[in-house]
Design an enzyme around this catalytic site. Structure first.
Site, PDB file in Angstrom:
ATOM      1  N   ASP A 189      -6.104  -7.193   4.270  1.00 15.85           N
ATOM      2  CA  ASP A 189      -7.241  -6.592   3.565  1.00 15.85           C
ATOM      3  C   ASP A 189      -8.110  -7.684   2.954  1.00 15.85           C
ATOM      4  O   ASP A 189      -9.334  -7.716   3.115  1.00 15.85           O
ATOM      5  CB  ASP A 189      -6.716  -5.659   2.469  1.00 15.85           C
ATOM      6  CG  ASP A 189      -7.849  -5.037   1.676  1.00 15.85           C
ATOM      7  OD1 ASP A 189      -8.816  -4.563   2.305  1.00 15.85           O
ATOM      8  OD2 ASP A 189      -7.777  -5.039   0.437  1.00 15.85           O
ATOM      9  N   ASP A 220     -12.062  -9.388   4.426  1.00 17.83           N
ATOM     10  CA  ASP A 220     -13.324  -9.412   3.671  1.00 17.83           C
ATOM     11  C   ASP A 220     -13.865 -10.838   3.648  1.00 17.83           C
ATOM     12  O   ASP A 220     -15.056 -11.079   3.825  1.00 17.83           O
ATOM     13  CB  ASP A 220     -13.126  -8.922   2.227  1.00 17.83           C
ATOM     14  CG  ASP A 220     -13.503  -7.452   2.050  1.00 17.83           C
ATOM     15  OD1 ASP A 220     -13.321  -6.678   3.015  1.00 17.83           O
ATOM     16  OD2 ASP A 220     -13.977  -7.088   0.957  1.00 17.83           O
ATOM     17  N   TYR A 276       0.814  -1.212   0.000  1.00 19.49           N
ATOM     18  CA  TYR A 276       0.000   0.000   0.000  1.00 19.49           C
ATOM     19  C   TYR A 276       0.850   1.266   0.000  1.00 19.49           C
ATOM     20  O   TYR A 276       0.396   2.317  -0.420  1.00 19.49           O
ATOM     21  CB  TYR A 276      -0.913   0.029   1.231  1.00 19.49           C
ATOM     22  CG  TYR A 276      -2.202  -0.734   1.080  1.00 19.49           C
ATOM     23  CD1 TYR A 276      -2.194  -2.094   0.809  1.00 19.49           C
ATOM     24  CD2 TYR A 276      -3.428  -0.095   1.231  1.00 19.49           C
ATOM     25  CE1 TYR A 276      -3.375  -2.796   0.689  1.00 19.49           C
ATOM     26  CE2 TYR A 276      -4.613  -0.792   1.113  1.00 19.49           C
ATOM     27  CZ  TYR A 276      -4.584  -2.144   0.846  1.00 19.49           C
ATOM     28  OH  TYR A 276      -5.759  -2.828   0.736  1.00 19.49           O
ATOM     29  N   ASP A 280      -2.324 -18.416   1.143  1.00 21.02           N
ATOM     30  CA  ASP A 280      -3.296 -19.197   0.366  1.00 21.02           C
ATOM     31  C   ASP A 280      -3.917 -20.286   1.247  1.00 21.02           C
ATOM     32  O   ASP A 280      -5.119 -20.541   1.217  1.00 21.02           O
ATOM     33  CB  ASP A 280      -2.668 -19.786  -0.915  1.00 21.02           C
ATOM     34  CG  ASP A 280      -1.293 -20.408  -0.694  1.00 21.02           C
ATOM     35  OD1 ASP A 280      -0.727 -20.269   0.415  1.00 21.02           O
ATOM     36  OD2 ASP A 280      -0.774 -21.040  -1.630  1.00 21.02           O
ATOM     37  N   LYS A 328       3.666 -15.183   2.984  1.00 19.77           N
ATOM     38  CA  LYS A 328       3.919 -15.963   1.756  1.00 19.77           C
ATOM     39  C   LYS A 328       5.426 -16.145   1.682  1.00 19.77           C
ATOM     40  O   LYS A 328       6.097 -15.704   0.735  1.00 19.77           O
ATOM     41  CB  LYS A 328       3.332 -15.200   0.557  1.00 19.77           C
ATOM     42  CG  LYS A 328       3.337 -15.973  -0.745  1.00 19.77           C
ATOM     43  CD  LYS A 328       2.288 -17.088  -0.809  1.00 19.77           C
ATOM     44  CE  LYS A 328       2.432 -17.861  -2.101  1.00 19.77           C
ATOM     45  NZ  LYS A 328       1.585 -19.080  -2.136  1.00 19.77           N
TER      46      LYS A 328
HETATM   47  C1  IPM Z   1     -10.300  -1.606   4.009  1.00 22.04           C
HETATM   48  C2  IPM Z   1     -10.629  -1.058   2.647  1.00 22.04           C
HETATM   49  C3  IPM Z   1      -9.522  -0.095   2.218  1.00 22.04           C
HETATM   50  C4  IPM Z   1      -8.232  -0.871   2.158  1.00 22.04           C
HETATM   51  C5  IPM Z   1      -9.785   0.639   0.886  1.00 22.04           C
HETATM   52  C6  IPM Z   1     -11.073   1.408   0.918  1.00 22.04           C
HETATM   53  C7  IPM Z   1      -8.639   1.516   0.499  1.00 22.04           C
HETATM   54  O1  IPM Z   1     -10.802  -2.076   1.732  1.00 22.04           O
HETATM   55  O2  IPM Z   1     -10.196  -0.811   4.959  1.00 22.04           O
HETATM   56  O3  IPM Z   1     -10.180  -2.814   4.128  1.00 22.04           O
HETATM   57  O4  IPM Z   1      -7.921  -1.502   1.135  1.00 22.04           O
HETATM   58  O5  IPM Z   1      -7.493  -0.847   3.139  1.00 22.04           O
HETATM   59 MG    MG Z   2     -10.688  -4.027   2.568  1.00 16.47          MG
END
Ligand code: IPM
Ligand code: MG
Length: 356
Positions: free
Chosen positions: A246, A250, A142, A222, A190
């Site tokens: 990240d 999710d 990032y 993975d 990884k």
């Molecule tokens: C998160 C989001 C952010 C990230 C985006 C919106 C930049 O997905 O906080 O997980 O990738 O960190």
């Molecule tokens: Mg995210």
């Protein structure tokens, strides 16, 4: 106690869900006799529109002067669909994380009994799952430089960089959390491919020696992604770098039923920040249908982490659980019952707190 909060609703559904979060926070303050003051500030696409900068200095000053930052979401299709945009809302989020020194993003994942049927996994796999993903937030791909395109535009590159110090502070934090929980840390990397991951693993193995009663395991990302859906209950604390964190969070969030449920706390060098992990969900903006529970639960984390007020945080959690038991929920988690609007859920929860 006096609570000074920077309120950054951001874009998309951010303002709607934060309004519900503030109802709960205010109700808790009334109940426990805390004095709440807050300042609004801009971040993301709305800040670009108003000032040209996705994280204006005025916003940073307000954050630095506050005890906690309570943040909604950023992002807008206007920028997502325009790869040439020079300034992007996400840069505001990254600048905020970097300038506030928020190196640790704490994302607790807990199965809610009333949501088990919403999980894409079989209920028995999810029932009882309870772990925390600790994501490094100010390093890695990032932020690594160089990043960009070749002159002819046909080659692009990102750089992943981690220093020993960056790894040490987050891995240590993970072990400290594990000591207070079920005493297990899963280090996700990884290391079979990436040099940064090999440094992660080396540093993590050194730190593990300082925590002899905590069990350590080392997983490739993975494999960790697979295990999350196969055996989520095997995790207690996951610690990992920015990008892997990240992606895995999710994945982890839907295991428990909905992305709209997961709160997070980002802590580090300056003011801590509390935000739902979901994005700005522009398709739902202004429709009063977005799930406010992740934002409200982020308010609970704010009481606990920023102010050390655990009864206050617990009451918010109890109110959220009660709203789910009563079926006062938005369409993403409503089963056969009626779906409620964002504002109705917020009002119900604030009322519950008031009466508790
Ligand atoms: C998160 C989001 C952010 C990230 C985006 C919106 C930049 O997905 O906080 O997980 O990738 O960190
Ligand atoms: Mg995210």
């Amino acid at each position: 106690m006096k609570l000074n909060i920077a309120l950054l609703p951001g874009d998309g559904i951010g303002p709607e869900i934060m309004e519900q979060g503030m109802k709960a926070v205010q109700a808790v303050c009334n109940k426990f006799g805390h004095e709440l003051s807050y300042k609004h500030a801009l971040v993301g696409a709305c800040a670009i529109d108003a000032t040209g900068n996705p994280y204006p200095d005025a916003t940073h000053d307000i954050c630095m002067q506050s005890d906690a930052v309570y943040f909604g979401a950023i992002g807008s299709p206007k920028y997502d669909n325009n790869p040439d945009a020079k300034v992007r809302p996400e840069q505001g989020l990254l600048a905020m994380r970097k300038k506030l020194g928020l190196f640790a993003n704490i994302r607790p994942v807990t199965a809610f009994p009333s949501l088990l049927h919403k999980s894409p996994l079989r209920a028995e796999l999810v029932d009882g799952a309870d772990f925390i993903c600790i994501r490094e937030l100010t390093g890695g791909l990032y932020f690594g430089r160089p990043q960009g395109r070749s002159e002819d535009g046909n080659t692009a590159y990102d750089t992943c960089v981690y220093s020993r110090e960056e790894i040490e502070r987050i891995v240590r934090l993970a072990y400290q959390y594990a000591e207070k929980r079920r005493k297990k840390v899963s280090v996700v990397d990884k290391a079979n491919i990436l040099a940064t991951s090999r440094l992660w693993r080396q540093v993590a193995q050194e730190i593990a020696k300082d925590f002899p009663d905590v069990e350590s395991e080392y997983l490739f990302v993975d494999n960790a992604a697979m295990r999350l859906v196969q055996w989520p209950k095997s995790f207690d604390i996951i610690v990992t770098e920015n990008m892997f964190g990240d992606i895995l969070t999710d994945e982890a969030s839907v295991i428990t039923g909905s992305l709209g449920m997961l709160p997070s706390a980002s802590i580090g060098l300056h003011t801590s920040l509390f935000e739902p992990i979901h994005g700005s969900y522009p398709q739902a903006a202004g429709k009063n249908i977005a799930n406010p529970l992740a934002a409200i639960l982020s308010g609970a984390l704010m009481f606990e982490y920023a102010f050390n007020l655990t009864d206050e945080g617990a009451l918010i959690r109890k109110a959220v659980a009660a709203s789910m038991d009563a079926g006062i929920v938005t369409e993403d988690i409503a089963s056969n019952s009626k779906a409620y609007h964002t504002t109705e859920v917020g009002d119900w929860i604030a009322e519950y707190i008031k009466k508790a």
